[in-house]
Every structure is written in C-alpha cells, then in structure tokens.
Design a protein around this motif. Sequence first.
Motif, PDB file in Angstrom:
ATOM      1  N   THR A 236      -3.921   3.270  -3.223  1.00  0.00           N
ATOM      2  CA  THR A 236      -2.914   3.039  -4.262  1.00  0.00           C
ATOM      3  C   THR A 236      -2.006   1.904  -3.809  1.00  0.00           C
TER       4      THR A 236
ATOM      5  N   GLU B 258       1.197  -0.980  -4.972  1.00  0.00           N
ATOM      6  CA  GLU B 258       2.320  -1.261  -5.856  1.00  0.00           C
ATOM      7  C   GLU B 258       2.660  -2.748  -5.774  1.00  0.00           C
TER       8      GLU B 258
ATOM      9  N   GLN C  32       0.854  -1.190   0.000  1.00  0.00           N
ATOM     10  CA  GLN C  32       0.000   0.000   0.000  1.00  0.00           C
ATOM     11  C   GLN C  32       0.890   1.239   0.000  1.00  0.00           C
ATOM     12  N   LYS C  33       0.688   2.097  -1.024  1.00  0.00           N
ATOM     13  CA  LYS C  33       1.480   3.336  -1.126  1.00  0.00           C
ATOM     14  C   LYS C  33       0.810   4.464  -0.331  1.00  0.00           C
ATOM     15  N   ASP C  34      -0.414   4.818  -0.679  1.00  0.00           N
ATOM     16  CA  ASP C  34      -1.186   5.810   0.064  1.00  0.00           C
ATOM     17  C   ASP C  34      -2.656   5.606  -0.285  1.00  0.00           C
TER      18      ASP C  34
END
Length: 193
Positions: A152, A154, A147-149
């Motif tokens: 979102t 990856e 989890q990036k933010d």
Amino acid sequence: ERKIDPLITIRSPIGGTIVSRKVGPGQYVRADSGEQLLSISDLSTMWLKALVPETEISLVRVGQEIEIRVTAIPDRVFNARITAIGASSDAQTHRVTVRSEIANPDRLLRPEMFASFTIAVGDAANSPSAPVVAILRDGAGPYVWVQKDGLTFERRRVRTGIEMNGRVQILEGLSAGETIVGRGAIFVDNEVK
C-alpha cells in the motif's frame, strides 16, 4: 646605415603576463587590423566563476566565504569571499554565475582551470533526504510515494531543498525513517493513473 632591425619593441601600458597571442614570428601585421594581437592579464588575483543551481541561489549572498579546490592542485584549498552574483539564470543549465576573487601570489592558478567549490550558507540542519529518482513532479509541485504497509502506497506532497550527490533534501512532507519508492516511483505513478 640602411639596416633593418628585425626586432620591434612594443611596450605594454600595464604589467602582467601574456595570456593570449595571435601573432607569430614573421607574420605581417597591419596598422589598421582590428584584431587584438596580444592579451595581457595581472594574474596576482584570479576570478572564480562558480555556477550555482538556481534552486540554491537564494542561500547565497555577497561576502559569504567560499572554499575552492582546483583539480590540478589537489592538496591545496583556496579561500575567498563572494564578490558578485549574476543577475540572471542560464536558460539551458538553470545556473547562476557567482564570482569571487582569489589571491594568487605564488601564481599556481591559471586561467580556465577547473575547480570545485563549497559555499558556507549557515549551520548544518538535519533533515531527511530522498534519491533524485524518487521525486516526481506535476503542476502542483514535487511529491513522493510513501509505503504505508505491505504493498500500500500513499502519494504525498513534499517541499524540497538542496540537491547533492544524487539526493534531494526534504524540508516538509516526509519524516526520517519513512520508506519511499525510489527508482520505481514512476511505475507506481503510472499504475495509479
């Protein structure tokens, strides 16, 4: 005196304990029978056949210490050393047989008892881990969704280590504290595809 003795003494070529008997009182025994009637074993030393996952067999060496706990004797720990490592992996379980010899002077251990084992493979190392359900695989190897933010994510390749208690050691590709998708990882993967 023309008397028939109902008892016949059969002398064993070795000392030990009868662990298997395929003949009983009154049973007719033929001399040309190929079946083994009695099995005798020396129970002063027992073998532990441990089934080690093939992903962890590279860490195991002959001579390493092994700690054994037997379900039937929960308050006792038996120590031994590895004496042999199997040459092949079982095709269905993907495990390799590792054998060790355990001294059994008080005869508490019996053949076919269930045991758990711990093999000391080196000093403890700190590394992140992930739930087994979070690790996805394709032709190029294992990966996770990080989890990036917000919402979102990856896709990131990882190198995995040992698996224990439903978790997998992550050797490369993930830092401690990063958030990954766990149980729903397959759904995120399907959504992207």
